[in-house]
Write a protein that holds these residues in place. Structure first.
Motif, PDB file in Angstrom:
ATOM      1  N   ASP A  48     -19.050 -33.423  99.437  1.00  0.00           N
ATOM      2  CA  ASP A  48     -19.386 -33.070  98.071  1.00  0.00           C
ATOM      3  C   ASP A  48     -19.577 -31.551  97.985  1.00  0.00           C
ATOM      4  O   ASP A  48     -20.152 -30.927  98.890  1.00  0.00           O
ATOM      5  CB  ASP A  48     -20.674 -33.780  97.636  1.00  0.00           C
ATOM      6  CG  ASP A  48     -20.910 -33.675  96.149  1.00  0.00           C
ATOM      7  OD1 ASP A  48     -20.370 -34.512  95.407  1.00  0.00           O
ATOM      8  OD2 ASP A  48     -21.627 -32.740  95.731  1.00  0.00           O
ATOM      9  N   GLU A  49     -19.091 -30.957  96.912  1.00  0.00           N
ATOM     10  CA  GLU A  49     -19.165 -29.497  96.769  1.00  0.00           C
ATOM     11  C   GLU A  49     -20.591 -28.973  96.893  1.00  0.00           C
ATOM     12  O   GLU A  49     -20.815 -27.862  97.390  1.00  0.00           O
ATOM     13  CB  GLU A  49     -18.576 -29.065  95.426  1.00  0.00           C
ATOM     14  CG  GLU A  49     -18.535 -27.565  95.229  1.00  0.00           C
ATOM     15  CD  GLU A  49     -17.968 -27.144  93.891  1.00  0.00           C
ATOM     16  OE1 GLU A  49     -18.103 -25.949  93.553  1.00  0.00           O
ATOM     17  OE2 GLU A  49     -17.395 -27.994  93.178  1.00  0.00           O
ATOM     18  N   SER A  50     -21.572 -29.778  96.487  1.00  0.00           N
ATOM     19  CA  SER A  50     -22.966 -29.322  96.560  1.00  0.00           C
ATOM     20  C   SER A  50     -23.378 -28.984  97.985  1.00  0.00           C
ATOM     21  O   SER A  50     -24.233 -28.122  98.207  1.00  0.00           O
ATOM     22  CB  SER A  50     -23.900 -30.404  95.996  1.00  0.00           C
ATOM     23  OG  SER A  50     -23.813 -31.598  96.760  1.00  0.00           O
TER      24      SER A  50
ATOM     25  N   ILE B 119     -17.825 -30.454  91.918  1.00  0.00           N
ATOM     26  CA  ILE B 119     -19.021 -30.803  91.166  1.00  0.00           C
ATOM     27  C   ILE B 119     -18.687 -31.325  89.777  1.00  0.00           C
ATOM     28  O   ILE B 119     -19.382 -32.196  89.241  1.00  0.00           O
ATOM     29  CB  ILE B 119     -19.964 -29.582  91.075  1.00  0.00           C
ATOM     30  CG1 ILE B 119     -20.578 -29.295  92.447  1.00  0.00           C
ATOM     31  CG2 ILE B 119     -21.061 -29.791  90.040  1.00  0.00           C
ATOM     32  CD1 ILE B 119     -21.426 -28.041  92.497  1.00  0.00           C
TER      33      ILE B 119
ATOM     34  N   ARG C 152     -22.135 -40.656  94.637  1.00  0.00           N
ATOM     35  CA  ARG C 152     -23.503 -40.234  94.329  1.00  0.00           C
ATOM     36  C   ARG C 152     -24.534 -41.223  94.867  1.00  0.00           C
ATOM     37  O   ARG C 152     -25.729 -40.922  94.889  1.00  0.00           O
ATOM     38  CB  ARG C 152     -23.679 -40.089  92.808  1.00  0.00           C
ATOM     39  CG  ARG C 152     -22.890 -38.939  92.200  1.00  0.00           C
ATOM     40  CD  ARG C 152     -23.372 -37.610  92.706  1.00  0.00           C
ATOM     41  NE  ARG C 152     -22.630 -36.497  92.121  1.00  0.00           N
ATOM     42  CZ  ARG C 152     -22.799 -35.233  92.461  1.00  0.00           C
ATOM     43  NH1 ARG C 152     -23.677 -34.915  93.397  1.00  0.00           N
ATOM     44  NH2 ARG C 152     -22.100 -34.273  91.901  1.00  0.00           N
TER      45      ARG C 152
END
Length: 278
Positions: free
Chosen positions: A167-169, A204, A212
């Motif tokens: 995930d980009e986060s 994102i 998620r």
């Protein structure tokens, strides 16, 4: 008192014994009768509580395995009782490390962290220090040593096949110094150049999606002719899924996330962009 859960190798061998019994058309009661193994004992054996050596050979004979094929089965039996290299670092054989050690392919999705196989040592230390149960001293050094040794699978022969979706986060973590953050992202790019490594990033802007719900890993064992295993780690422990319906669900989610994510060239471009912004 509950019996300790068998290690991964014992469970894999136990699954093979169960399939041998089913192929022979025998129930657990019928299979165990000549050895005076009752149904409860047979059930325990097929959960990974393997019998002694003579009992194991007796089961092979009962299932119609010819003597000339015993060598490979005995090799697997001996291997199941061996302590893996990770025991020297205070890790038992019932967790993820032992599952990965025998896998040929790992497909992993990580929501908030860089996958362990792609981490730099600085990232490892920050992650271990920031865990719910922070590691310090010898525990920390052992954990780092184990993770570094796991990473050698990416360049061993034969190499571990790794498909990592991040995930980009996870790329934009403020808990490292800028130089360390850039080094981590450059390391991912270097690893992605290996022919056995695929890296994708879920941007994102996708917002809510099945990923998620949390990180998970699917491990495959084609050389052992064993079914896939799904592994889920959470804040209070971990779960292993071996039932086909559960593993199939994990594979479906992984494929969906691979479709949502950038392809590898675009993922690398995004990582370079994050480096430029750091």
């Amino acid at each position: 008192m509950d019996r300790p859960k068998p290690n991964a190798r014992k469970r894999l061998l136990a699954n093979k014994l169960r399939r041998l019994r089913e192929d022979a058309g025998l129930t657990q009661v019928e299979a165990g009768e000549p050895m005076r193994f009752n149904k409860n004992k047979m059930s325990r054996i097929e959960l990974g509580h393997l019998p002694d050596y003579n009992g194991f050979l007796a089961l092979l004979d009962r299932y119609g395995v010819i003597v000339s094929d015993y060598e490979e089965w005995v090799s697997q039996y001996d291997r199941a009782w061996e302590k893996g290299w990770w025991h020297a670092y205070g890790i038992d054989g019932r967790g993820y490390v032992s599952l990965e050690a025998d896998a040929d392919e790992v497909r992993t999705y990580q929501l908030g962290l860089i996958p362990g196989l792609l981490q730099t040592e600085a990232w490892m230390r920050a992650a271990f220090a920031g865990a719910r149960d922070p590691l310090t001293g010898r525990r920390l050094e052992n954990a780092v040593a184990v993770r570094l040794r796991r990473q050698t699978r990416l360049t061993d022969d034969p190499p571990l096949q790794l498909h990592a979706i991040i995930d980009e986060s996870a790329l934009r973590r403020p808990d490292l110094l800028p130089d360390e953050q850039c080094a981590q992202l450059e390391h991912i790019i270097d690893c992605a150049e290996l022919p056995n490594v695929t890296v994708q990033v879920v941007p994102i802007y996708h917002g809510l999606h099945p990923g998620r719900d949390g990180s998970f890993t699917v491990l495959s064992y084609p050389r052992l002719a064993e079914p896939d295993i799904a592994y889920l780690e959470h804040g209070f422990g971990s779960l292993q899924f071996e039932k086909a319906k559960d593993v199939n669900a994990a594979r479906l989610v992984f494929r969906h996330l691979a479709d949502l994510a950038y392809d590898e060239p675009d993922s690398i471009r995004l990582i370079r962009q994050v480096i430029a912004e750091t």
